[in-house]
Write an enzyme that holds these catalytic residues in place. Structure first.
Site, PDB file in Angstrom:
ATOM      1  N   ASP A  46      74.066  77.148  86.993  1.00 43.45           N
ATOM      2  CA  ASP A  46      73.729  76.853  88.384  1.00 43.45           C
ATOM      3  C   ASP A  46      74.661  75.776  88.923  1.00 43.45           C
ATOM      4  O   ASP A  46      74.688  74.657  88.418  1.00 43.45           O
ATOM      5  CB  ASP A  46      72.274  76.372  88.477  1.00 43.45           C
ATOM      6  CG  ASP A  46      71.844  76.093  89.908  1.00 43.45           C
ATOM      7  OD1 ASP A  46      71.139  76.926  90.491  1.00 43.45           O
ATOM      8  OD2 ASP A  46      72.221  75.019  90.441  1.00 43.45           O
ATOM      9  N   TYR A  51      78.709  70.433  95.128  1.00 48.26           N
ATOM     10  CA  TYR A  51      78.885  69.695  93.881  1.00 48.26           C
ATOM     11  C   TYR A  51      80.361  69.413  93.592  1.00 48.26           C
ATOM     12  O   TYR A  51      80.673  68.504  92.812  1.00 48.26           O
ATOM     13  CB  TYR A  51      78.303  70.457  92.684  1.00 48.26           C
ATOM     14  CG  TYR A  51      76.822  70.708  92.723  1.00 48.26           C
ATOM     15  CD1 TYR A  51      75.982  70.092  93.656  1.00 48.26           C
ATOM     16  CD2 TYR A  51      76.237  71.588  91.818  1.00 48.26           C
ATOM     17  CE1 TYR A  51      74.626  70.351  93.689  1.00 48.26           C
ATOM     18  CE2 TYR A  51      74.878  71.841  91.833  1.00 48.26           C
ATOM     19  CZ  TYR A  51      74.077  71.234  92.775  1.00 48.26           C
ATOM     20  OH  TYR A  51      72.725  71.501  92.792  1.00 48.26           O
ATOM     21  N   LYS A  76      75.635  77.800  95.879  1.00 42.69           N
ATOM     22  CA  LYS A  76      74.811  77.529  97.053  1.00 42.69           C
ATOM     23  C   LYS A  76      75.665  77.255  98.288  1.00 42.69           C
ATOM     24  O   LYS A  76      76.761  76.680  98.190  1.00 42.69           O
ATOM     25  CB  LYS A  76      73.888  76.323  96.794  1.00 42.69           C
ATOM     26  CG  LYS A  76      73.066  76.450  95.529  1.00 42.69           C
ATOM     27  CD  LYS A  76      72.171  75.249  95.310  1.00 42.69           C
ATOM     28  CE  LYS A  76      71.609  75.228  93.908  1.00 42.69           C
ATOM     29  NZ  LYS A  76      72.588  74.793  92.910  1.00 42.69           N
ATOM     30  N   HIS A 109      71.303  76.008 100.556  1.00 41.68           N
ATOM     31  CA  HIS A 109      71.032  74.812  99.755  1.00 41.68           C
ATOM     32  C   HIS A 109      69.879  73.964 100.321  1.00 41.68           C
ATOM     33  O   HIS A 109      69.041  73.482  99.566  1.00 41.68           O
ATOM     34  CB  HIS A 109      72.315  73.969  99.664  1.00 41.68           C
ATOM     35  CG  HIS A 109      72.354  73.085  98.463  1.00 41.68           C
ATOM     36  ND1 HIS A 109      73.529  72.716  97.860  1.00 41.68           N
ATOM     37  CD2 HIS A 109      71.374  72.486  97.741  1.00 41.68           C
ATOM     38  CE1 HIS A 109      73.264  71.927  96.835  1.00 41.68           C
ATOM     39  NE2 HIS A 109      71.967  71.776  96.741  1.00 41.68           N
TER      40      HIS A 109
END
Length: 276
Positions: A46, A51, A76, A109
């Site tokens: 994931d 990120y 996401k 998200h």
């Protein structure tokens, strides 16, 4: 290798119940960390655009030699992208960074509900699924009222709702709404960043089975039917978090951990969080 149970989703696909998360894993470390997770046996990874480590995840996948069909990859859609009308472009960018032709699951998200732009994003997500760029589509951090709006505006029911869930924050109203609509609940921050490891029910369960508090909490999630993806950058913890299939908590132990609910939120409140 341990066989991780799979959970059937409402679109006919299946997701490994235990995965590996890479939130806060530095971009330069992501390839090595994910490689370690894949070596241990994780097949569900994931990540997210925000990120900043999709490229590292992609390198680990490419170097693993594991057939693509044996992997489950989630990423996401960030708020700034969907508010700018870039939902489709954002997924294509993520795919390029990951080195993949498709992802298994694409999530919005955060709803960032101030202007309901997530509704247009959902319609674009439905089109991306139809194009084959993602096998499943879902949401993250959606409250019941956000789910209701998506169900009114769209034609596809989200497969997943990924929310903060751990013994100190169980989000029962969200889990009930998800179940009502046939949506599976996935837990982020499933270990409460260690905040529940000294709580008596967790300690007692861990001691009774000769496991760590983290393993006891992971087992609690699994037996309660949730999908989860603990994260770590430490090889020993990556391995121990996966070694959770040789014991089973009793109903009394599960109920005792259930009793730890205390509205212990560590992340933002989705009703109020409106990032750009």
């Amino acid at each position: 290798m341990t066989a991780v149970p799979t959970i059937a989703l409402n679109d006919g696909t299946e997701i490994p119940q235990l995965g590996f998360g890479v939130w806060q894993v530095p971009a330069d470390d992501a390839a090595d960390v994910v490689a370690e997770a894949l070596k241990v046996g994780y097949r569900h990874i994931d990540t997210a655009a925000v990120y900043g480590n999709e490229e590292g995840v992609g390198r680990a996948i490419a170097n693993s030699g594991i057939p693509r069909e044996e992997l489950y990859v989630t990423t996401k859609l960030w708020v700034g992208d969907f508010k700018a009308g870039r939902t489709k472009e954002a997924l294509r960018t993520s795919l390029q960074k990951l080195g993949l032709d498709y992802v298994d699951l694409y999530l919005i998200h955060w709803p960032s509900p101030a202007d309901e732009a997530y509704l247009d994003a959902w319609k674009a997500m439905e089109e991306l699924q139809a194009e084959g760029l993602t096998r499943s589509i879902g949401v993250s951090n959606f409250l019941p009222e956000h789910l209701d709006r998506v169900l009114e505006a769209g034609t596809i029911v989200p497969a997943i709702n990924q929310v903060e869930i751990h013994p100190a924050l169980q989000q029962r109203s969200i889990q009930e709404a998800d179940e009502k609509h046939g949506i599976k609940t996935q837990a982020w921050s499933p270990l409460a960043q260690g905040a529940v490891f000294e709580d008596e029910p967790v300690v007692a369960a861990a001691q009774a089975h000769g496991v760590s508090p983290a393993q006891a909490v992971i087992r609690w999630h699994l037996q309660r039917g949730r999908i989860l993806f603990p994260k770590s950058v430490t090889p020993e913890r990556i391995a121990s978090n996966f070694d959770v299939f040789g014991f089973e908590l009793s109903e009394a132990e599960l109920s005792a951990i259930d009793s730890l609910e205390r509205d212990g939120r560590s992340g933002p409140n989705p009703a109020e969080f409106n990032p750009s």
